[in-house]
Enzyme design. Structure first.
Site, PDB file in Angstrom:
ATOM      1  N   SER A 105       0.824  -1.211   0.000  1.00 65.64           N
ATOM      2  CA  SER A 105       0.000   0.000   0.000  1.00 65.64           C
ATOM      3  C   SER A 105       0.859   1.262   0.000  1.00 65.64           C
ATOM      4  O   SER A 105       1.944   1.281   0.594  1.00 65.64           O
ATOM      5  CB  SER A 105      -0.879  -0.007   1.252  1.00 65.64           C
ATOM      6  OG  SER A 105      -1.465   1.261   1.457  1.00 65.64           O
ATOM      7  N   TYR A 129      -2.300   5.492  -4.017  1.00 65.88           N
ATOM      8  CA  TYR A 129      -3.346   6.445  -3.665  1.00 65.88           C
ATOM      9  C   TYR A 129      -2.844   7.797  -4.148  1.00 65.88           C
ATOM     10  O   TYR A 129      -1.688   8.152  -3.887  1.00 65.88           O
ATOM     11  CB  TYR A 129      -3.524   6.525  -2.148  1.00 65.88           C
ATOM     12  CG  TYR A 129      -4.458   5.513  -1.543  1.00 65.88           C
ATOM     13  CD1 TYR A 129      -5.647   5.155  -2.171  1.00 65.88           C
ATOM     14  CD2 TYR A 129      -4.173   4.939  -0.296  1.00 65.88           C
ATOM     15  CE1 TYR A 129      -6.512   4.243  -1.586  1.00 65.88           C
ATOM     16  CE2 TYR A 129      -5.040   4.038   0.291  1.00 65.88           C
ATOM     17  CZ  TYR A 129      -6.203   3.690  -0.354  1.00 65.88           C
ATOM     18  OH  TYR A 129      -7.062   2.800   0.232  1.00 65.88           O
ATOM     19  N   THR A 154      -5.880   2.496  -6.870  1.00 62.79           N
ATOM     20  CA  THR A 154      -7.147   2.224  -6.179  1.00 62.79           C
ATOM     21  C   THR A 154      -8.139   3.336  -6.505  1.00 62.79           C
ATOM     22  O   THR A 154      -7.841   4.517  -6.308  1.00 62.79           O
ATOM     23  CB  THR A 154      -6.905   2.124  -4.664  1.00 62.79           C
ATOM     24  OG1 THR A 154      -6.009   1.030  -4.438  1.00 62.79           O
ATOM     25  CG2 THR A 154      -8.192   1.875  -3.903  1.00 62.79           C
ATOM     26  N   LYS A 250      -8.015  -0.862  -9.200  1.00 59.07           N
ATOM     27  CA  LYS A 250      -8.583  -1.692  -8.118  1.00 59.07           C
ATOM     28  C   LYS A 250      -9.805  -0.989  -7.526  1.00 59.07           C
ATOM     29  O   LYS A 250      -9.718   0.183  -7.160  1.00 59.07           O
ATOM     30  CB  LYS A 250      -7.539  -1.890  -7.022  1.00 59.07           C
ATOM     31  CG  LYS A 250      -8.071  -2.514  -5.741  1.00 59.07           C
ATOM     32  CD  LYS A 250      -6.943  -2.765  -4.753  1.00 59.07           C
ATOM     33  CE  LYS A 250      -7.429  -3.409  -3.468  1.00 59.07           C
ATOM     34  NZ  LYS A 250      -8.045  -2.468  -2.543  1.00 59.07           N
ATOM     35  N   HIS A 274     -13.368  -3.113  -1.667  1.00 61.83           N
ATOM     36  CA  HIS A 274     -12.485  -2.705  -0.571  1.00 61.83           C
ATOM     37  C   HIS A 274     -12.836  -3.479   0.702  1.00 61.83           C
ATOM     38  O   HIS A 274     -12.730  -2.972   1.822  1.00 61.83           O
ATOM     39  CB  HIS A 274     -12.634  -1.200  -0.334  1.00 61.83           C
ATOM     40  CG  HIS A 274     -11.347  -0.474  -0.025  1.00 61.83           C
ATOM     41  ND1 HIS A 274     -10.659   0.259  -0.944  1.00 61.83           N
ATOM     42  CD2 HIS A 274     -10.637  -0.352   1.126  1.00 61.83           C
ATOM     43  CE1 HIS A 274      -9.594   0.813  -0.380  1.00 61.83           C
ATOM     44  NE2 HIS A 274      -9.556   0.443   0.878  1.00 61.83           N
TER      45      HIS A 274
HETATM   46  C1  FMN Z   1      -6.658  -2.923   7.387  1.00 61.69           C
HETATM   47  C2  FMN Z   1      -6.900  -2.712   5.923  1.00 61.69           C
HETATM   48  C3  FMN Z   1      -6.248  -1.699   5.246  1.00 61.69           C
HETATM   49  C4  FMN Z   1      -6.448  -1.511   3.878  1.00 61.69           C
HETATM   50  N1  FMN Z   1      -5.729  -0.556   3.215  1.00 61.69           N
HETATM   51  C5  FMN Z   1      -5.834  -0.458   1.865  1.00 61.69           C
HETATM   52  C6  FMN Z   1      -4.977   0.425   1.142  1.00 61.69           C
HETATM   53  O1  FMN Z   1      -4.135   1.101   1.716  1.00 61.69           O
HETATM   54  N2  FMN Z   1      -5.130   0.472  -0.202  1.00 61.69           N
HETATM   55  C7  FMN Z   1      -6.051  -0.291  -0.876  1.00 61.69           C
HETATM   56  O2  FMN Z   1      -6.162  -0.220  -2.096  1.00 61.69           O
HETATM   57  N3  FMN Z   1      -6.864  -1.146  -0.202  1.00 61.69           N
HETATM   58  C8  FMN Z   1      -6.763  -1.253   1.138  1.00 61.69           C
HETATM   59  N4  FMN Z   1      -7.546  -2.162   1.813  1.00 61.69           N
HETATM   60  C9  FMN Z   1      -8.475  -3.020   1.057  1.00 61.69           C
HETATM   61  C10 FMN Z   1      -7.790  -4.332   0.632  1.00 61.69           C
HETATM   62  O3  FMN Z   1      -6.809  -4.102  -0.348  1.00 61.69           O
HETATM   63  C11 FMN Z   1      -8.806  -5.336   0.058  1.00 61.69           C
HETATM   64  O4  FMN Z   1      -9.536  -4.718  -0.978  1.00 61.69           O
HETATM   65  C12 FMN Z   1      -9.771  -5.895   1.094  1.00 61.69           C
HETATM   66  O5  FMN Z   1      -9.167  -6.053   2.344  1.00 61.69           O
HETATM   67  C13 FMN Z   1     -10.304  -7.232   0.621  1.00 61.69           C
HETATM   68  O6  FMN Z   1     -11.270  -7.713   1.472  1.00 61.69           O
HETATM   69  P1  FMN Z   1     -11.010  -8.817   2.615  1.00 61.69           P
HETATM   70  O7  FMN Z   1     -10.341  -8.108   3.732  1.00 61.69           O
HETATM   71  O8  FMN Z   1     -12.400  -9.256   2.942  1.00 61.69           O
HETATM   72  O9  FMN Z   1     -10.159  -9.908   2.001  1.00 61.69           O
HETATM   73  C14 FMN Z   1      -7.366  -2.331   3.181  1.00 61.69           C
HETATM   74  C15 FMN Z   1      -8.029  -3.362   3.872  1.00 61.69           C
HETATM   75  C16 FMN Z   1      -7.793  -3.555   5.226  1.00 61.69           C
HETATM   76  C17 FMN Z   1      -8.504  -4.693   5.917  1.00 61.69           C
END
Ligand code: FMN
Length: 376
Positions: A105, A129, A154, A250, A274
């Site tokens: 990330s 981002y 994203t 994404k 997300h």
């Molecule tokens: C704690 C956390 C932080 C996240 N931070 C980002 C991020 O910085 N950038 C991003 O594109 N998605 C972020 N996401 C989304 C994840 O990339 C992903 O889309 C999502 O966790 C998938 O769902 P799942 O947790 O049910 O597997 C984050 C998700 C979590 C749980």
């Protein structure tokens, strides 16, 4: 006994301070989208084919000319260092060991160069981002130099999701000590000790990036996910010029957006909501996947995340047309339980479950999941 993602979730809940667990586990508003992700993946079924030779199961796939040992990876997640100091490198290393891809990330707590160096053999993608174009430009250039294989923009965060748990927990910058927080830390001494020794995590990619963009206000903006809302389809040309390599979007759910992505020369899509952390009214990601797959009609690979908790969920997304799948929260649960080893165990459990699923379905290769398995 910790056998599966749900077991690790319970363990993470026990070991992490409440405000950290809620940040990881939480979602937007009432958690309906998160629940739909889980329910819809569970509700799908795959009909086994029998009496096929499954002596050798091959889980490897080809993605942008690179061989992945398993058809999944770790989704980009910000603040991994809050779960464990050094969390970004732990996840990258665990992924490389498991033969899975890793996406870093923008909001990581380690510099992207250091994470790349921590797991030299692994497949690493960089997530972007865009809060500030100059800052984004420098991150893209650094990721290119460091050897990241793909860039993931994203697109589902024009504004942060309404994360009420984080608001109630006072999870914002500057972080104010409260009696509730003190109690949270006292009752989770192992986490508190590690955090005290390591110091508060910061967004290392932007602090390393000079005065102008590494300011406290930029850090707060990243935590609050205050993005550049002027970023539109035509802005992709700017990114295309900066980045030589596969460019993915994404956070797409709509087939019309998938078609627009094609006309703008994008190389891959990640169908995702997300993990239910953005728009609580969004459809489950798995229900949106077939529409996007149909819209791109095989011209670019379509990846999937949001709600994967079992190897069979990976098989279901692939059966619906995904090239590969990303996993988010489960690896953080694993890391909360036992660091890099825990994250690796979660990935290993997904591999074992996937191999068993493929065997039960009579699918020897990953591509057989698409052609040989009938969805009910
Ligand atoms: C704690 C956390 C932080 C996240 N931070 C980002 C991020 O910085 N950038 C991003 O594109 N998605 C972020 N996401 C989304 C994840 O990339 C992903 O889309 C999502 O966790 C998938 O769902 P799942 O947790 O049910 O597997 C984050 C998700 C979590 C749980």
């Amino acid at each position: 006994m910790l056998l599966n993602a749900q077991d690790y979730r319970r363990e993470a809940r026990r070991l992490l301070p409440r405000f950290v667990f809620d940040y990881v586990d939480g979602s937007a508003e009432d958690g309906r989208c998160l629940q739909r992700n889980l329910d819809d993946l569970d509700a799908l079924t795959l009909t086994p084919r029998v009496l096929r030779d499954t002596t050798a199961i091959d889980t490897s796939i080809d993605v942008f000319g690179t061989r992945w040992r398993v058809p999944f990876g770790i989704a980009p997640m910000g603040l991994n260092g809050l779960v464990r100091p050094g969390g970004d490198a732990m996840l990258a290393t665990a992924a490389a060991q498991a033969g899975a891809a890793f996406a870093l990330s923008t909001a990581s707590n380690m510099r992207l160069e250091d994470v790349r160096a921590a797991a030299p053999g692994g497949v690493q993608w960089m997530q972007l981002y865009v809060m500030h174009r100059e800052m984004a430009k420098r991150i893209v250039q650094r990721a290119q130099r460091a050897g990241y294989e793909a860039l993931v923009l994203t697109v589902d965060v024009p504004v942060s999701g309404n994360r009420e748990l984080d608001i109630r927990n006072g999870f914002k910058m500057p972080f104010k000590p409260t009696p509730k927080l003190a109690w949270d830390l006292m009752t989770h001494p192992r986490w508190a000790l590690r955090a005290a020794l390591a110091g508060a995590p910061d967004f290392a990619n932007i602090t390393a990036d000079g005065e102008a963009t590494g300011s406290a206000s930029m850090q707060a903006a990243l935590l609050a996910r205050a993005m550049d809302r002027g970023l539109v389809w035509d802005s992709l040309g700017w990114l295309r010029e900066l980045w030589q390599g596969p460019l993915l979007l994404k956070g797409l759910l709509h087939p019309a957006d998938a078609r627009l992505a094609l006309t703008h020369g994008v190389d891959g899509l990640i169908v995702s909501n997300h993990g239910g952390r953005q728009f609580d009214g969004a459809p489950s990601a798995i229900s949106a996947l077939p529409g996007v797959v149909e819209a791109v009609n095989g011209s670019i690979p379509v990846f999937f995340d949001s709600g994967v908790r079992r190897g069979s969920h990976i098989a279901k997304a692939i059966a619906l047309g995904a090239t590969a799948v990303f996993v988010g929260r489960p690896v953080l649960y694993g890391m909360a339980a036992s660091g890099q080893v825990g994250a690796h165990r979660v990935l290993a459990s997904f591999t074992e479950e996937l191999i068993r699923t493929m065997t039960l379905l009579g699918a020897r290769q990953v591509t057989d999941l698409r052609v040989a398995v009938k969805l009910d």
